[in-house]
Motif scaffolding. Sequence first.
Motif, PDB file in Angstrom:
ATOM      1  N   ASN A   1       0.825  -1.217   0.000  1.00  0.00           N
ATOM      2  CA  ASN A   1       0.000   0.000   0.000  1.00  0.00           C
ATOM      3  C   ASN A   1       0.856   1.263   0.000  1.00  0.00           C
ATOM      4  O   ASN A   1       0.658   2.169  -0.812  1.00  0.00           O
ATOM      5  CB  ASN A   1      -0.937   0.016   1.224  1.00  0.00           C
ATOM      6  CG  ASN A   1      -1.987  -1.063   1.156  1.00  0.00           C
ATOM      7  OD1 ASN A   1      -2.374  -1.488   0.070  1.00  0.00           O
ATOM      8  ND2 ASN A   1      -2.460  -1.518   2.319  1.00  0.00           N
ATOM      9  N   LEU A   2       1.809   1.308   0.921  1.00  0.00           N
ATOM     10  CA  LEU A   2       2.678   2.483   1.009  1.00  0.00           C
ATOM     11  C   LEU A   2       3.597   2.555  -0.200  1.00  0.00           C
ATOM     12  O   LEU A   2       3.903   3.655  -0.692  1.00  0.00           O
ATOM     13  CB  LEU A   2       3.491   2.440   2.298  1.00  0.00           C
ATOM     14  CG  LEU A   2       4.403   3.642   2.574  1.00  0.00           C
ATOM     15  CD1 LEU A   2       3.614   4.934   2.570  1.00  0.00           C
ATOM     16  CD2 LEU A   2       5.137   3.461   3.909  1.00  0.00           C
TER      17      LEU A   2
ATOM     18  N   ILE B   1       5.677   5.300  -5.005  1.00  0.00           N
ATOM     19  CA  ILE B   1       6.022   5.302  -6.433  1.00  0.00           C
ATOM     20  C   ILE B   1       5.365   6.480  -7.129  1.00  0.00           C
ATOM     21  O   ILE B   1       6.000   7.185  -7.920  1.00  0.00           O
ATOM     22  CB  ILE B   1       5.602   3.978  -7.109  1.00  0.00           C
ATOM     23  CG1 ILE B   1       6.458   2.814  -6.598  1.00  0.00           C
ATOM     24  CG2 ILE B   1       5.741   4.085  -8.627  1.00  0.00           C
ATOM     25  CD1 ILE B   1       6.067   1.468  -7.184  1.00  0.00           C
ATOM     26  N   GLN B   2       4.079   6.699  -6.840  1.00  0.00           N
ATOM     27  CA  GLN B   2       3.373   7.795  -7.510  1.00  0.00           C
ATOM     28  C   GLN B   2       3.965   9.148  -7.130  1.00  0.00           C
ATOM     29  O   GLN B   2       4.096  10.042  -7.971  1.00  0.00           O
ATOM     30  CB  GLN B   2       1.881   7.745  -7.170  1.00  0.00           C
ATOM     31  CG  GLN B   2       1.164   6.526  -7.729  1.00  0.00           C
ATOM     32  CD  GLN B   2       1.468   6.277  -9.204  1.00  0.00           C
ATOM     33  OE1 GLN B   2       1.428   7.186 -10.029  1.00  0.00           O
ATOM     34  NE2 GLN B   2       1.805   5.035  -9.541  1.00  0.00           N
ATOM     35  N   HIS B   3       4.334   9.314  -5.850  1.00  0.00           N
ATOM     36  CA  HIS B   3       4.977  10.564  -5.437  1.00  0.00           C
ATOM     37  C   HIS B   3       6.331  10.725  -6.127  1.00  0.00           C
ATOM     38  O   HIS B   3       6.695  11.825  -6.561  1.00  0.00           O
ATOM     39  CB  HIS B   3       5.157  10.591  -3.916  1.00  0.00           C
ATOM     40  CG  HIS B   3       3.927  11.011  -3.177  1.00  0.00           C
ATOM     41  ND1 HIS B   3       2.971  10.113  -2.743  1.00  0.00           N
ATOM     42  CD2 HIS B   3       3.465  12.236  -2.817  1.00  0.00           C
ATOM     43  CE1 HIS B   3       1.994  10.762  -2.136  1.00  0.00           C
ATOM     44  NE2 HIS B   3       2.267  12.056  -2.170  1.00  0.00           N
TER      45      HIS B   3
ATOM     46  N   ILE C   1      13.610   7.706 -12.249  1.00  0.00           N
ATOM     47  CA  ILE C   1      13.511   6.870 -11.052  1.00  0.00           C
ATOM     48  C   ILE C   1      13.625   5.417 -11.498  1.00  0.00           C
ATOM     49  O   ILE C   1      13.279   5.071 -12.629  1.00  0.00           O
ATOM     50  CB  ILE C   1      12.216   7.088 -10.245  1.00  0.00           C
ATOM     51  CG1 ILE C   1      10.992   6.607 -11.026  1.00  0.00           C
ATOM     52  CG2 ILE C   1      12.051   8.521  -9.841  1.00  0.00           C
ATOM     53  CD1 ILE C   1       9.751   6.523 -10.158  1.00  0.00           C
ATOM     54  N   ALA C   2      14.154   4.598 -10.629  1.00  0.00           N
ATOM     55  CA  ALA C   2      14.310   3.175 -10.928  1.00  0.00           C
ATOM     56  C   ALA C   2      13.498   2.365  -9.931  1.00  0.00           C
ATOM     57  O   ALA C   2      13.447   2.694  -8.739  1.00  0.00           O
ATOM     58  CB  ALA C   2      15.784   2.770 -10.855  1.00  0.00           C
TER      59      ALA C   2
ATOM     60  N   ASP D   1       4.754   4.802 -17.109  1.00  0.00           N
ATOM     61  CA  ASP D   1       4.435   6.056 -16.435  1.00  0.00           C
ATOM     62  C   ASP D   1       3.607   5.882 -15.178  1.00  0.00           C
ATOM     63  O   ASP D   1       3.101   6.847 -14.624  1.00  0.00           O
ATOM     64  CB  ASP D   1       3.709   7.009 -17.405  1.00  0.00           C
ATOM     65  CG  ASP D   1       2.422   6.394 -17.947  1.00  0.00           C
ATOM     66  OD1 ASP D   1       2.082   5.254 -17.559  1.00  0.00           O
ATOM     67  OD2 ASP D   1       1.754   7.062 -18.760  1.00  0.00           O
ATOM     68  N   HIS D   2       3.423   4.638 -14.722  1.00  0.00           N
ATOM     69  CA  HIS D   2       2.792   4.460 -13.417  1.00  0.00           C
ATOM     70  C   HIS D   2       3.309   3.185 -12.754  1.00  0.00           C
ATOM     71  O   HIS D   2       3.911   2.319 -13.398  1.00  0.00           O
ATOM     72  CB  HIS D   2       1.263   4.474 -13.503  1.00  0.00           C
ATOM     73  CG  HIS D   2       0.662   3.365 -14.319  1.00  0.00           C
ATOM     74  ND1 HIS D   2       0.449   2.118 -13.818  1.00  0.00           N
ATOM     75  CD2 HIS D   2       0.227   3.354 -15.597  1.00  0.00           C
ATOM     76  CE1 HIS D   2      -0.108   1.355 -14.742  1.00  0.00           C
ATOM     77  NE2 HIS D   2      -0.245   2.078 -15.836  1.00  0.00           N
ATOM     78  N   GLY D   3       3.061   3.099 -11.446  1.00  0.00           N
ATOM     79  CA  GLY D   3       3.696   2.081 -10.626  1.00  0.00           C
ATOM     80  C   GLY D   3       3.425   0.656 -11.047  1.00  0.00           C
ATOM     81  O   GLY D   3       4.312  -0.200 -10.998  1.00  0.00           O
ATOM     82  N   GLU D   4       2.199   0.371 -11.445  1.00  0.00           N
ATOM     83  CA  GLU D   4       1.838  -1.004 -11.797  1.00  0.00           C
ATOM     84  C   GLU D   4       2.687  -1.519 -12.953  1.00  0.00           C
ATOM     85  O   GLU D   4       3.208  -2.642 -12.918  1.00  0.00           O
ATOM     86  CB  GLU D   4       0.352  -1.063 -12.171  1.00  0.00           C
ATOM     87  CG  GLU D   4      -0.129  -2.469 -12.501  1.00  0.00           C
ATOM     88  CD  GLU D   4      -1.595  -2.489 -12.882  1.00  0.00           C
ATOM     89  OE1 GLU D   4      -2.040  -3.523 -13.411  1.00  0.00           O
ATOM     90  OE2 GLU D   4      -2.291  -1.482 -12.657  1.00  0.00           O
ATOM     91  N   ILE D   5       2.856  -0.698 -13.988  1.00  0.00           N
ATOM     92  CA  ILE D   5       3.656  -1.115 -15.144  1.00  0.00           C
ATOM     93  C   ILE D   5       5.120  -1.265 -14.747  1.00  0.00           C
ATOM     94  O   ILE D   5       5.785  -2.235 -15.124  1.00  0.00           O
ATOM     95  CB  ILE D   5       3.511  -0.093 -16.291  1.00  0.00           C
ATOM     96  CG1 ILE D   5       2.133  -0.220 -16.929  1.00  0.00           C
ATOM     97  CG2 ILE D   5       4.585  -0.297 -17.345  1.00  0.00           C
ATOM     98  CD1 ILE D   5       1.890   0.725 -18.073  1.00  0.00           C
ATOM     99  N   LEU D   6       5.645  -0.310 -13.983  1.00  0.00           N
ATOM    100  CA  LEU D   6       7.053  -0.366 -13.586  1.00  0.00           C
ATOM    101  C   LEU D   6       7.348  -1.615 -12.757  1.00  0.00           C
ATOM    102  O   LEU D   6       8.374  -2.277 -12.952  1.00  0.00           O
ATOM    103  CB  LEU D   6       7.435   0.896 -12.823  1.00  0.00           C
ATOM    104  CG  LEU D   6       7.404   2.197 -13.633  1.00  0.00           C
ATOM    105  CD1 LEU D   6       7.642   3.397 -12.723  1.00  0.00           C
ATOM    106  CD2 LEU D   6       8.444   2.176 -14.754  1.00  0.00           C
TER     107      LEU D   6
END
Length: 535
Positions: free
Chosen positions: A114-115, A120-122, A134-135, A236-241
């Motif tokens: 959750n955190l 990631i989004q921040h 960012i990596a 461009d978003h956490g799920e894909i990364l």
Amino acid sequence: MNPAFERITGYYSAEVVGLEGRFLVRDDLAQPDLEEIRTALREKRAGKALLRNYRKDGSLFWNELHIAPVHDASGAATTHFVSVINDVSDRVTYQNELEYQATHDSLTGLANRNLLNDRIQHAIAWANRENQLIAVMLLDLDHFKLINDASGHGSGDAMLKEVAKRLMQCVRDTDTVARLGGDEFVLILTDLREPGDVDIIAEKVLTALSKPFDVIGQDVVVTASIGISFYPKDGDHGEILLRYADIAMYRVKEHGRNSVRQFVPEMGVTAISRLNMEAALRRGLERKEFVLHYQPKISLPDQKIIGAEALVRWQHPQIGMIHPVEFIPLAEQSGLILPLGEWVLAEACRQQVLWAKQGLADLKIAINMSSRQFRQEDLADRVAAIFTATGADPQLLILELTESMVMQDVESTLLTLRALKNLGVAISLDDFGTGYSSLSYLRRFPIDELKIDKSFINDIHANPDDAAIASAIIAMAVSLGLRVVAEGVEKEEQASMLTKMGCHQVQGYYFGRPVDVASFAKRCREQQRQSSSAS
């Protein structure tokens, strides 16, 4: 002052009567709710705040403060305020504990999923503003299950805690370390100037984990497989990364473990097989996930772009760009090549019309046709319907067929080719030299163009045999009145030899890789401007 105030704060009445209530805040002034109290006092209204206050012995307590105005007899003026304090430390502590449990891993104290998503989004928002990378580094311990089974879950948990501690020592305060569960950890690395910066941190992580762990009095060495993805290159978003880092990590597992890999689109073939490729292909067609890229075709005499070959790409929403070699074979087997092939032709036709409107009217587009598509009995009618629907000019379109396709059923092929030629399109024989065409059939077929296969071009500048074959093909095609295109030209020496041999057109990385439609159009306009300036 009353006994409750003395009990909560530890101050006696004689010590504080006459002081302003703010003394309970001490130097802890960076509290947003303080401004609410100040505003309420200025506006002479009731107010409420949750504040960090400090007892006489310096210990912190959370004060739920209420203030309310007291008016004079007429009710017009405010003469005093009543301030009521309430110690809500237990409630706040409980709420903080609940929030911590909701956002942190109970075993290691690291951020949980959750955190992690929030971090990631921040990080992405910050990197976007600052034009930074960012990596996302996903780490999985190798053979941890064996260690866990051999030594017991208690020892396994102790090892995971130590792993978490070592990972925290490898990163900066601005980075995030999270545990996804089991033996999977994620590091969010911010403030990177180039992808190579992450290699230093990855090496630190592998070195830190290589030191022995004490498990039931024995030294145990554990290794890790690490996959890495980058914003904005990979998503461009956490799920894909996270997904791409996971794909890269599994590639490490497949190739020996204890190493690091960065995600590249070619890894998609493994991932898509897990997603059930055929079902994903169907959804991709329905959701318009396919795009066309265009590779320039160059006229050798003046080395100018005269057209392009349209090449399909699959822009998968989770995996990213997938190249045709990874999905075309399955599309052929499943029959999905038919709707996909029609979409490619229609999209190329729409693009031809659009380019003509934009002043790029002379560009010819070549479209590959599959064997299954070519064998449709009503192929010419289907192609004609697409021309009518899109308004495309058939004179600016080339249909590419392979040798093996046209030689399967010669009489049927001849009828189909004549029907297509009657529509006004040009016919190109692709991969020439790899099949078993005969000169007699080449004379009978209404073919406009031969494309020499890349395998004959690779060493044309260094291998006399390849040069002789290419020269013979070009001479034969010219004698039959056919246009000749050489594929896979990657060196200046190859282009020079093909020019001397009389080859008409070339395509290959030396002159340009396949690019998206905007990049191709931009290059064509630059060529137009240069031609205008020269004249």
